[in-house]
Design a protein around this motif. Structure first.
Motif, mmCIF file in Angstrom:
data_model
loop_
_atom_site.group_PDB
_atom_site.id
_atom_site.type_symbol
_atom_site.label_atom_id
_atom_site.label_comp_id
_atom_site.label_asym_id
_atom_site.label_seq_id
_atom_site.Cartn_x
_atom_site.Cartn_y
_atom_site.Cartn_z
ATOM 1 N N VAL A 187 0.870 -1.182 0.000
ATOM 2 C CA VAL A 187 0.000 0.000 0.000
ATOM 3 C C VAL A 187 0.903 1.227 0.000
ATOM 4 O O VAL A 187 1.771 1.366 0.869
ATOM 5 C CB VAL A 187 -0.933 0.009 1.224
ATOM 6 N N VAL A 188 0.714 2.113 -0.968
ATOM 7 C CA VAL A 188 1.619 3.255 -1.123
ATOM 8 C C VAL A 188 1.514 4.165 0.097
ATOM 9 O O VAL A 188 0.468 4.223 0.759
ATOM 10 C CB VAL A 188 1.312 4.036 -2.415
ATOM 11 N N PRO A 189 2.595 4.904 0.412
ATOM 12 C CA PRO A 189 2.641 5.707 1.645
ATOM 13 C C PRO A 189 1.479 6.685 1.821
ATOM 14 O O PRO A 189 0.920 6.786 2.913
ATOM 15 C CB PRO A 189 3.981 6.451 1.522
ATOM 16 N N ASP A 190 1.109 7.429 0.763
ATOM 17 C CA ASP A 190 0.048 8.421 0.974
ATOM 18 C C ASP A 190 -1.296 7.763 1.264
ATOM 19 O O ASP A 190 -2.129 8.308 1.989
ATOM 20 C CB ASP A 190 -0.058 9.374 -0.216
ATOM 21 N N THR A 191 -1.498 6.553 0.729
ATOM 22 C CA THR A 191 -2.732 5.832 1.031
ATOM 23 C C THR A 191 -2.715 5.334 2.471
ATOM 24 O O THR A 191 -3.728 5.388 3.173
ATOM 25 C CB THR A 191 -2.899 4.644 0.059
ATOM 26 N N GLN A 192 -1.547 4.861 2.939
ATOM 27 C CA GLN A 192 -1.426 4.453 4.340
ATOM 28 C C GLN A 192 -1.662 5.633 5.275
ATOM 29 O O GLN A 192 -2.329 5.500 6.310
ATOM 30 C CB GLN A 192 -0.039 3.854 4.598
ATOM 31 N N GLU A 193 -1.121 6.785 4.920
ATOM 32 C CA GLU A 193 -1.283 7.959 5.773
ATOM 33 C C GLU A 193 -2.750 8.354 5.872
ATOM 34 O O GLU A 193 -3.236 8.764 6.939
ATOM 35 C CB GLU A 193 -0.457 9.114 5.200
ATOM 36 N N ALA A 194 -3.473 8.213 4.775
ATOM 37 C CA ALA A 194 -4.910 8.521 4.801
ATOM 38 C C ALA A 194 -5.659 7.524 5.681
ATOM 39 O O ALA A 194 -6.630 7.887 6.357
ATOM 40 C CB ALA A 194 -5.474 8.492 3.376
#
Length: 480
Positions: A188-195
């Protein structure tokens, strides 16, 4: 991932199947767009088996129903209000959904659906780019508006648009991200994880049943650990399985006891390996009861941890864990049988330890089998998987000890029909011998005879009768 050429061959094979051809031609005759969409396209391109046929169309639900009826298909509604019609077409079960867009309001557990006009608009609203590809039929045109092919090649999971917008529209997608990470081995790409972290509390509007279903699908993965780690790391697990995240707080940086969280994940991994290796039926699916028990077997430790002069203790964490598991699984709307069986495995998972120091009597072995009941085979796996020590000598000693107890169970079972341990006398015989009517005393007598059976093995009806009458004489004397 297979080559592009191989992926297109796989897609052509699906498109050439008789039910797919019939559907595509029927919708084309009525001048409606029709496409294979989502998971089937993704799996075909990855070279994975395609088990479901999901389609999307420009036709409204009532138009879809009319076309299917004209084809002579058997139809049933799985979500007409959401635009989905299911049918049996030439022996194949399919789902057909009208182009749509859906969002969750702040206080709603159900999506509000509006139907769309274009395939591109439908694809953009889907959960992840790898699921946002469609094969238009019958023309065999691939529509990929969000870079799904590139993300398949890169083994990445990302949302088609803004992750915040996607997860706000349907918070369950955050759990799906973890599930796909486990099932596909993707990142899961970082910005998706952060969301996922920022919107974790949005999960609270999702029904317990839908969360349960995603958890089950995750645990069905061959290696669910990456997905579980993602749920814990993003704090999502705290919203529906706080007992699991509590294990992280019991991590010990001072070496006074093993890391309970990492131990639990290792036990789950070893459980799955043993479960698969021991399957009698190669076609059998994952054992969700066993996997839940493995994941949750130590959730009683945070509440029972004590620092004592002799070291860290977790007295009775098996019993506490069983109660916590019952409560949590009921809140997640698991069925009563699953709740009961998972709790029983957790309650019994420590029973074996100590056998290697002092082998049990036959009576103790019988009670072990009696208490495990139909979960005995699962308990064998869980108990073996619970050994995660790095001390090879200790691990081998425990393994040999469990080999021995399984051997003794088999020997006693062969000699005594151990799987069906019951007294030699049934309720009717007990009433006749004691001259009493149905009531609490029959249960007491049955329990006495069961204890006799467990302690001494089969004694025969004659001896059981003598012992029962002697017991009854004592009961009557005490009552005078």
């Amino acid at each position: 991932m297979p080559s592009v050429a191989d992926s297109m061959v796989a897609l052509r094979e699906i498109a050439a199947a008789a039910p797919v051809v019939a559907l595509a031609n029927a919708f084309a005759r009525h001048e409606h767009e029709f496409a294979l969409v989502g998971g089937p396209v993704r799996d075909a391109m990855l070279g994975r088996p395609v088990t479901d046929l999901d389609f999307t169309t420009s036709a409204q639900p009532e138009e879809t129903s009319a076309i299917l009826t004209e084809m002579g298909a058997k139809i049933w509604d799985v979500g007409r209000d959401f635009g989905t019609i299911a049918a049996r077409v030439l022996g194949e079960t399919v789902e057909i959904t009208t182009y749509r867009a859906e969002i969750y309001r702040d206080d709603s557990r159900k999506p509000e659906v509006t139907f769309g006009d274009t395939i591109e608009g439908d694809l953009v609203r889907r959960d992840f780019t790898i699921n946002s590809m469609a094969l238009m039929l019958p023309e065999m045109r691939l529509v990929d508006v969000s870079g799904g092919v590139e993300d398949l090649l890169a083994r990445k999971i990302r949302t088609p648009g803004s992750a915040e917008s996607s997860f706000s529209d349907d918070p369950l997608r955050m759990l799906r991200a973890a599930r796909f990470a486990a099932q596909l081995g993707f990142e899961v790409v970082p910005d998706t994880q952060e969301a996922m972290v920022r919107l974790a509390d949005r999960l609270d509007i999702i029904s317990a049943e839908r969360i349960r279903d995603e958890l089950v699908k995750l645990l069905c993965a061959h290696d669910p650990i990456p997905g579980i780690r993602l749920l814990v790391d993003t704090t999502l697990a705290e919203r529906f399985l706080p007992e699991l995240t509590a294990l992280v707080a019991t991590q010990d940086d001072h070496g006074r006891h093993k890391d309970v969280y990492e131990h639990s994940l290792t036990v789950l991994t070893q459980t799955i390996e043993m479960e698969i290796a021991r399957r009698e039926d190669p076609e059998a699916g994952p054992d969700i009861v066993l996997r839940l028990a493995a994941l949750l077997h130590d959730i009683g430790k945070p509440a029972t941890r004590r620092f004592e002069p002799s070291g860290v203790t977790f007295h009775h964490h098996d019993m506490v864990g069983a109660k916590l598991a019952k409560k949590r699984l009921r809140e997640l709307r698991f069925d009563n049988d699953t709740v009961k069986r998972v709790a029983r495995l957790i309650e019994l998972h420590l029973r074996f330890f100590g056998y290697s120091d002092q082998p049990w009597t036959d009576s103790a072995v019988r009670r072990y089998v009696r208490d495990a009941g139909t979960e005995l085979g699962q308990l064998h796996i869980l108990t073996r998987a619970d050994v995660t020590t790095r001390n090879r000598r200790k691990a081998e000693r425990l393994d040999h000890a469990y080999d021995d107890i399984e051997r003794r169970i088999d020997e006693l079972a062969e000699a005594e029909e151990l799987a069906a341990v019951r007294p030699e006398l049934d309720g009717e015989q007990i009433m006749a011998l004691l001259g009493v009517k149905p009531g609490p005393v029959i249960g007491q007598a049955y329990k006495f005879l069961l204890e006799l059976r467990l302690d001494e093995g089969p004694v025969g009806e004659e001896v059981a009768t003598e012992r029962l009458l002697a017991w009854w004489a004592t009961i009557e004397k005490d009552a005078q």
